[in-house]
Scaffold this active site. Structure first.
Site, PDB file in Angstrom:
ATOM      1  N   LYS A 214       0.846  -1.199   0.000  1.00 40.91           N
ATOM      2  CA  LYS A 214       0.000   0.000   0.000  1.00 40.91           C
ATOM      3  C   LYS A 214       0.876   1.242   0.000  1.00 40.91           C
ATOM      4  O   LYS A 214       1.720   1.419   0.874  1.00 40.91           O
ATOM      5  CB  LYS A 214      -0.914  -0.005   1.231  1.00 40.91           C
ATOM      6  CG  LYS A 214      -1.862   1.191   1.270  1.00 40.91           C
ATOM      7  CD  LYS A 214      -2.945   1.012   2.314  1.00 40.91           C
ATOM      8  CE  LYS A 214      -2.563   1.528   3.683  1.00 40.91           C
ATOM      9  NZ  LYS A 214      -2.501   2.999   3.766  1.00 40.91           N
TER      10      LYS A 214
ATOM     11  N   ASP B 155      -3.381   4.194  -2.108  1.00 38.16           N
ATOM     12  CA  ASP B 155      -4.333   4.664  -1.078  1.00 38.16           C
ATOM     13  C   ASP B 155      -4.299   6.193  -1.000  1.00 38.16           C
ATOM     14  O   ASP B 155      -3.717   6.761  -0.080  1.00 38.16           O
ATOM     15  CB  ASP B 155      -3.953   4.023   0.266  1.00 38.16           C
ATOM     16  CG  ASP B 155      -4.925   4.390   1.374  1.00 38.16           C
ATOM     17  OD1 ASP B 155      -6.073   4.764   1.065  1.00 38.16           O
ATOM     18  OD2 ASP B 155      -4.526   4.288   2.554  1.00 38.16           O
TER      19      ASP B 155
ATOM     20  N   LYS C 291      -7.276   7.953  -1.389  1.00 38.11           N
ATOM     21  CA  LYS C 291      -8.624   8.345  -0.913  1.00 38.11           C
ATOM     22  C   LYS C 291      -9.190   9.516  -1.700  1.00 38.11           C
ATOM     23  O   LYS C 291      -9.479  10.583  -1.163  1.00 38.11           O
ATOM     24  CB  LYS C 291      -8.590   8.660   0.588  1.00 38.11           C
ATOM     25  CG  LYS C 291      -8.139   7.492   1.454  1.00 38.11           C
ATOM     26  CD  LYS C 291      -8.300   7.773   2.940  1.00 38.11           C
ATOM     27  CE  LYS C 291      -7.853   6.608   3.795  1.00 38.11           C
ATOM     28  NZ  LYS C 291      -6.400   6.362   3.786  1.00 38.11           N
TER      29      LYS C 291
ATOM     30  N   ASP D  58     -13.651  14.095  -4.833  1.00 36.44           N
ATOM     31  CA  ASP D  58     -13.694  15.325  -5.626  1.00 36.44           C
ATOM     32  C   ASP D  58     -14.919  15.236  -6.532  1.00 36.44           C
ATOM     33  O   ASP D  58     -15.727  14.317  -6.392  1.00 36.44           O
ATOM     34  CB  ASP D  58     -12.378  15.457  -6.425  1.00 36.44           C
ATOM     35  CG  ASP D  58     -11.968  16.903  -6.625  1.00 36.44           C
ATOM     36  OD1 ASP D  58     -12.828  17.718  -7.030  1.00 36.44           O
ATOM     37  OD2 ASP D  58     -10.783  17.216  -6.399  1.00 36.44           O
TER      38      ASP D  58
ATOM     39  N   THR E 215     -11.575   6.240  10.864  1.00 36.52           N
ATOM     40  CA  THR E 215     -11.626   5.793  12.267  1.00 36.52           C
ATOM     41  C   THR E 215     -11.152   6.877  13.228  1.00 36.52           C
ATOM     42  O   THR E 215     -11.309   6.734  14.440  1.00 36.52           O
ATOM     43  CB  THR E 215     -10.793   4.516  12.480  1.00 36.52           C
ATOM     44  OG1 THR E 215      -9.520   4.708  11.868  1.00 36.52           O
ATOM     45  CG2 THR E 215     -11.473   3.307  11.874  1.00 36.52           C
TER      46      THR E 215
ATOM     47  N   ARG F  89       3.664  -0.760  10.316  1.00 38.22           N
ATOM     48  CA  ARG F  89       4.835  -0.695  11.188  1.00 38.22           C
ATOM     49  C   ARG F  89       5.296  -2.036  11.756  1.00 38.22           C
ATOM     50  O   ARG F  89       6.512  -2.248  11.855  1.00 38.22           O
ATOM     51  CB  ARG F  89       4.580   0.343  12.298  1.00 38.22           C
ATOM     52  CG  ARG F  89       4.577   1.756  11.767  1.00 38.22           C
ATOM     53  CD  ARG F  89       3.898   2.734  12.703  1.00 38.22           C
ATOM     54  NE  ARG F  89       2.442   2.519  12.732  1.00 38.22           N
ATOM     55  CZ  ARG F  89       1.601   3.261  13.435  1.00 38.22           C
ATOM     56  NH1 ARG F  89       2.056   4.249  14.189  1.00 38.22           N
ATOM     57  NH2 ARG F  89       0.309   3.022  13.398  1.00 38.22           N
TER      58      ARG F  89
HETATM   59  O1  C5P Z   1       1.503   0.835  10.758  1.00 38.63           O
HETATM   60  P1  C5P Z   1       0.090   0.362  10.770  1.00 38.63           P
HETATM   61  O2  C5P Z   1      -0.050  -1.137  10.727  1.00 38.63           O
HETATM   62  O3  C5P Z   1      -0.737   0.996  11.858  1.00 38.63           O
HETATM   63  O4  C5P Z   1      -0.468   0.883   9.365  1.00 38.63           O
HETATM   64  C1  C5P Z   1      -1.817   0.761   9.037  1.00 38.63           C
HETATM   65  C2  C5P Z   1      -2.081   1.428   7.713  1.00 38.63           C
HETATM   66  O5  C5P Z   1      -3.475   1.452   7.482  1.00 38.63           O
HETATM   67  C3  C5P Z   1      -1.640   2.879   7.640  1.00 38.63           C
HETATM   68  O6  C5P Z   1      -1.280   3.153   6.285  1.00 38.63           O
HETATM   69  C4  C5P Z   1      -2.860   3.650   8.022  1.00 38.63           C
HETATM   70  O7  C5P Z   1      -2.917   4.932   7.445  1.00 38.63           O
HETATM   71  C5  C5P Z   1      -3.960   2.787   7.430  1.00 38.63           C
HETATM   72  N1  C5P Z   1      -5.251   2.918   8.084  1.00 38.63           N
HETATM   73  C6  C5P Z   1      -5.438   2.666   9.428  1.00 38.63           C
HETATM   74  N2  C5P Z   1      -6.673   2.776   9.990  1.00 38.63           N
HETATM   75  C7  C5P Z   1      -7.696   3.141   9.228  1.00 38.63           C
HETATM   76  C8  C5P Z   1      -7.534   3.384   7.874  1.00 38.63           C
HETATM   77  C9  C5P Z   1      -6.273   3.262   7.319  1.00 38.63           C
HETATM   78  O8  C5P Z   1      -4.516   2.334  10.137  1.00 38.63           O
HETATM   79  N3  C5P Z   1      -8.899   3.218   9.773  1.00 38.63           N
END
Ligand code: C5P
Length: 242
Positions: A37, A64, A66, A69, A128, A220
């Protein structure tokens, strides 16, 4: 047990890399996960080149950005994403019926013109980071769940491929949209790991698969690990217990 569980794992590449660093981490993970992603950070830093770099490693790309528009702008941007060869992309369902339909049509049209498979288009319903109070402040008074339900139904009706769903929303969306609709779920943390970051309501990889999600998104815990390949393998192993 499925042999293809790793295809359901999407690594979120949100780190602080230069282009060669992106190629390196993508190359490491190319045989391990199903997709990478690319979000606003890397795309704003490097532009389309970062998509090409990741694709060159063999990893399919989930763009991603999003989109939200007017319909024509989103439809043409989606066409450009198809041209870039992305396999999945996001837009905001709140952009409305016409925007969603034009986005889907734009993807099909450009894919047809190029003779490639169209990307999956998945909608974000409610971020979220928003709660009932902050939604109400922007004029949505019925609360988060009602809005998630409303926008999931709209995305389904507009023939989108699925939605990004938080772990808390999976059951609700399946009830509304059935099983022929992709659920892409971030907020995943491997078992035994205390999150220690900004994700609060989390599921383990196995629990998410058990809930029936199609893809999990993990950032992460993979790219921040001292051994990202091993971290990805452990997550896939957890998914394979289902
Ligand atoms: O590092 P981590 O596992 O938290 O990354 C989760 C990914 O999913 C990030 O790119 C974050 O922006 C995305 N994301 C999220 N929660 C959401 C929507 C997207 O963590 N509700």
């Amino acid at each position: 047990m499925s042999m293809e569980r790793n295809k359901q794992l999407i690594v979120a590449l949100d780190g602080d890399w230069d282009l060669d660093g992106v190629s390196h981490i993508a190359g490491l993970l190319a045989g391990e996960v199903g997709m990478a992603k690319i979000g606003k950070r890397l795309f704003t830093r490097f532009g389309p080149e970062v998509v090409r770099r990741v694709r060159n490693t063999g990893l399919p790309v989930f763009l991603d950005l999003k989109f939200h528009d007017i319909p024509n702008t989103v439809a043409t941007a989606v066409g450009e994403a198809v041209h870039l060869g992305v396999s999945m992309l996001t837009l905001h369902a709140a952009g409305g019926r016409e925007m969603l339909k034009r986005a889907k049509a734009g993807a099909l049209e450009e894919a047809g013109r190029l003779g490639v498979l169209p990307p999956s288009i998945v909608a974000v319903t409610v971020l979220t980071s928003l709660d009932d109070a902050s939604l109400s402040e922007v004029g949505v008074s019925g609360g988060v769940s009602a809005q998630v339900e409303r926008l999931s139904r709209l995305a389904y009706e507009c023939d989108l491929d699925g939605v990004v769903a938080s772990p808390m929303e999976i059951g609700l969306i399946r009830k509304v949209c059935g099983h022929d609709f992709l659920l892409v779920t971030p907020g995943i943390r491997p078992s035994g790991k205390v999150a220690g970051d900004d994700q609060s309501r989390v599921l383990t990889p196995a629990a998410a698969i058990k809930e029936g999600v199609d893809y999990i998104v993990v950032g992460r815990p993979i790219y921040g690990a001292s051994d990202p390949v091993e971290a990805a393998r452990q997550i896939v192993a957890e998914m394979e217990t289902v």
